[in-house]
Write an enzyme that holds these catalytic residues in place. Structure first.
Site, mmCIF file in Angstrom:
data_model
loop_
_atom_site.group_PDB
_atom_site.id
_atom_site.type_symbol
_atom_site.label_atom_id
_atom_site.label_comp_id
_atom_site.label_asym_id
_atom_site.label_seq_id
_atom_site.Cartn_x
_atom_site.Cartn_y
_atom_site.Cartn_z
ATOM 1 N N CYS A 165 36.779 29.883 30.043
ATOM 2 C CA CYS A 165 36.764 31.102 29.245
ATOM 3 C C CYS A 165 36.577 30.872 27.750
ATOM 4 C CB CYS A 165 38.044 31.901 29.507
ATOM 5 S SG CYS A 165 38.191 32.434 31.229
ATOM 6 N N HIS A 305 42.387 36.505 21.782
ATOM 7 C CA HIS A 305 41.929 36.328 23.166
ATOM 8 C C HIS A 305 42.425 37.524 23.979
ATOM 9 C CE1 HIS A 305 40.557 34.266 26.744
ATOM 10 N NE2 HIS A 305 41.739 34.433 27.294
ATOM 11 N N GLU A 316 49.876 33.466 22.819
ATOM 12 C CA GLU A 316 49.002 33.710 21.679
ATOM 13 C C GLU A 316 49.788 34.229 20.478
ATOM 14 O OE1 GLU A 316 44.526 35.541 21.110
ATOM 15 O OE2 GLU A 316 45.723 36.125 22.842
ATOM 16 N N LYS A 337 38.993 42.972 24.779
ATOM 17 C CA LYS A 337 39.059 42.965 26.242
ATOM 18 C C LYS A 337 39.712 44.234 26.777
ATOM 19 C CE LYS A 337 39.230 37.924 26.783
ATOM 20 N NZ LYS A 337 39.326 37.522 25.367
ATOM 21 N N HIS A 342 37.287 41.206 30.687
ATOM 22 C CA HIS A 342 37.213 39.765 30.432
ATOM 23 C C HIS A 342 36.031 39.177 31.205
ATOM 24 C CE1 HIS A 342 38.062 35.718 29.690
ATOM 25 N NE2 HIS A 342 39.311 35.609 30.106
ATOM 26 N N PHE A 401 41.354 28.578 31.291
ATOM 27 C CA PHE A 401 41.929 27.736 32.322
ATOM 28 C C PHE A 401 41.468 26.294 32.112
ATOM 29 C CE2 PHE A 401 42.328 31.336 35.695
ATOM 30 C CZ PHE A 401 43.416 31.833 35.003
#
Length: 418
Positions: A165, A305, A316, A337, A342, A401
């Site tokens: 990502c 993010h 975050e 997002k 996403h 990830f």
């Protein structure tokens, strides 16, 4: 390094203008999946792009050859090249490069081909007689940047970046580094992903990373909200033309933003897990700020993010506090997002586009659906409504990830009107 051209394909409309109009209006483009029957799945909502390759000028042969993600990338590249105003034919082709990111590349076409060859999974031994002649194009991710190279006439460095990502951020960061070290004069860079397919949906179902708010798709993506329960899968793409500042100025190009700092780190900890202290993301932010040679207090906006998972949003928030200090409580932060979902490897580039447009228009896009903030996410996450303010310097971050954490700093070009 500066951005002189932008091309976007995202949920909610076609092109850069439609994308920015959606974000600044605080509208959401997430809906129940229409590409296939999602009823068997735990999560049944997504951010789909209304995309017709015929309308993008792709020929029947190109449509047959290219996976949907590649079609997105080509459409965005054409838009970005045109938007830049650069006469690519007048540039030494060995000095033009491509850096494209994607998390799952041609997963949609690979799944479709398997369904054909296995008679929708009924046959354990697949029949190669039904194999598409374009299977190599679907199997090799490197085909995607190669298609972009043909659009731009690029015969310099052509690269595929695939690290989950953060791919969309890292592909642009790689492009900046290539120009800086003298490997290219012009880079066409960005990312594309079209992961809305049964196999990808099932993978995220298995780890319970996606939302189950199937009864309210438009409000299912809720970053930093106490009621969030996972991210909304999406598709999309964004591609940029990058040049050196002096060259762009000399030809009178419109400059959206300068890219002044970039860094990426990995937590080497867990494939999907994040430490609560946000140390790795904070380190990426620190290095990006150092490269940009600015103090954290100079940041006017942070594009988070903000995936909408419990652990990411808390991780975050901790990273912002650790890296920005007291300024973390003063600077506006938001997650797009919440509006477009996403799109895995593509989202980092879409967020760079949002940052460049925020600088151009002095507008901070909001975090939609943020009605009841999580007590542990106690920063200014710009709920519901866009905010007009001076935006000279922007920080955008990504988390993926595998433990990947990336950060990039963009700023208004020198001489921009106040």
């Amino acid at each position: 390094m500066v951005i002189t051209g932008i091309g976007v394909r995202a949920p909610g409309g076609s092109g850069t203008k439609a994308f920015w109009d959606l974000l600044t209006a605080g509208r959401t483009a997430t809906r129940r999946i229409s590409f296939f029957d999602p009823a068997p799945f735990r999560s049944q909502v997504a951010g789909e792009v209304d995309f017709r390759p015929e309308d993008e000028g792709l020929t029947p042969r190109e449509i047959r050859r290219m996976d949907r993600a590649t079609q997105f990338a080509v459409a965005c590249a054409r838009e970005a090249v045109a938007d830049s105003g650069l006469e690519f034919g007048g540039v030494d082709p060995y000095r033009i490069g491509v850096s494209l990111g994607s998390a799952v590349a041609s997963a949609t076409s690979l799944e479709n081909e398997y369904l054909v060859m296995s008679d929708r999974g009924r046959q354990w031994r697949v029949d190669p007689g039904y194999l598409s002649p374009h299977m190599f194009d679907y199997l090799s991710p490197g085909v995607m940047p190669a298609e972009i190279a043909w659009v731009a006439g690029a015969e310099g460095p052509v690269t595929m970046v695939s690290d989950g990502c953060t791919s969309g951020l890292d592909a642009v960061g790689h492009a900046v580094q290539l120009i800086r070290e003298g490997g290219a004069d012009v880079m066409v860079a960005g990312a594309a992903d079209t992961p809305i397919s049964p196999i990808v949906l099932a993978c995220f179902d298995a780890i319970k990373a996606t939302t189950t708010r199937n009864d309210d798709p438009a409000h299912a993506s809720r970053p930093f909200d106490a009621s969030r329960d996972g991210f909304v899968l999406a598709e999309g793409a964004a591609v940029f033309v990058l040049e050196e500042y002096a060259t762009a100025r000399a030809r009178g190009a419109r400059i959206y933003a300068e890219i002044t700092g970039y860094a990426t780190r990995c937590n080497a900890y867990h494939m999907t897990g994040l430490k609560r202290d946000g140390r790795e993301m904070a380190e990426a932010i620190r290095v990006a700020l150092d490269e940009a040679r600015i103090d954290p207090t100079r940041i006017d906006y942070v594009n988070a993010h903000g995936s909408g998972t419990k652990q990411n949003d808390r991780h975050e928030t901790a990273a912002f506090k650790r890296s920005l200090g007291d300024h973390a409580h003063r600077v506006p932060i938001s997650s797009i997002k919440s509006m477009v979902g996403h799109s895995l490897g593509a989202i980092g580039s879409l967020e760079i586009a949002a940052c460049a447009l925020a600088i151009r228009d002095n507008v901070v896009p909001p975090t939609a659906n943020l009605h009841d903030p999580d007590a542990e996410c106690d920063l200014d996450y710009v709920p519901l409504t866009a905010r007009e303010q001076r935006v000279d310097t922007v920080l955008t971050v990504g988390s993926g990830f595998g433990g990947f954490q990336s950060a990039m700093v963009l700023r208004a070009p020198e001489g921009a009107a106040a």
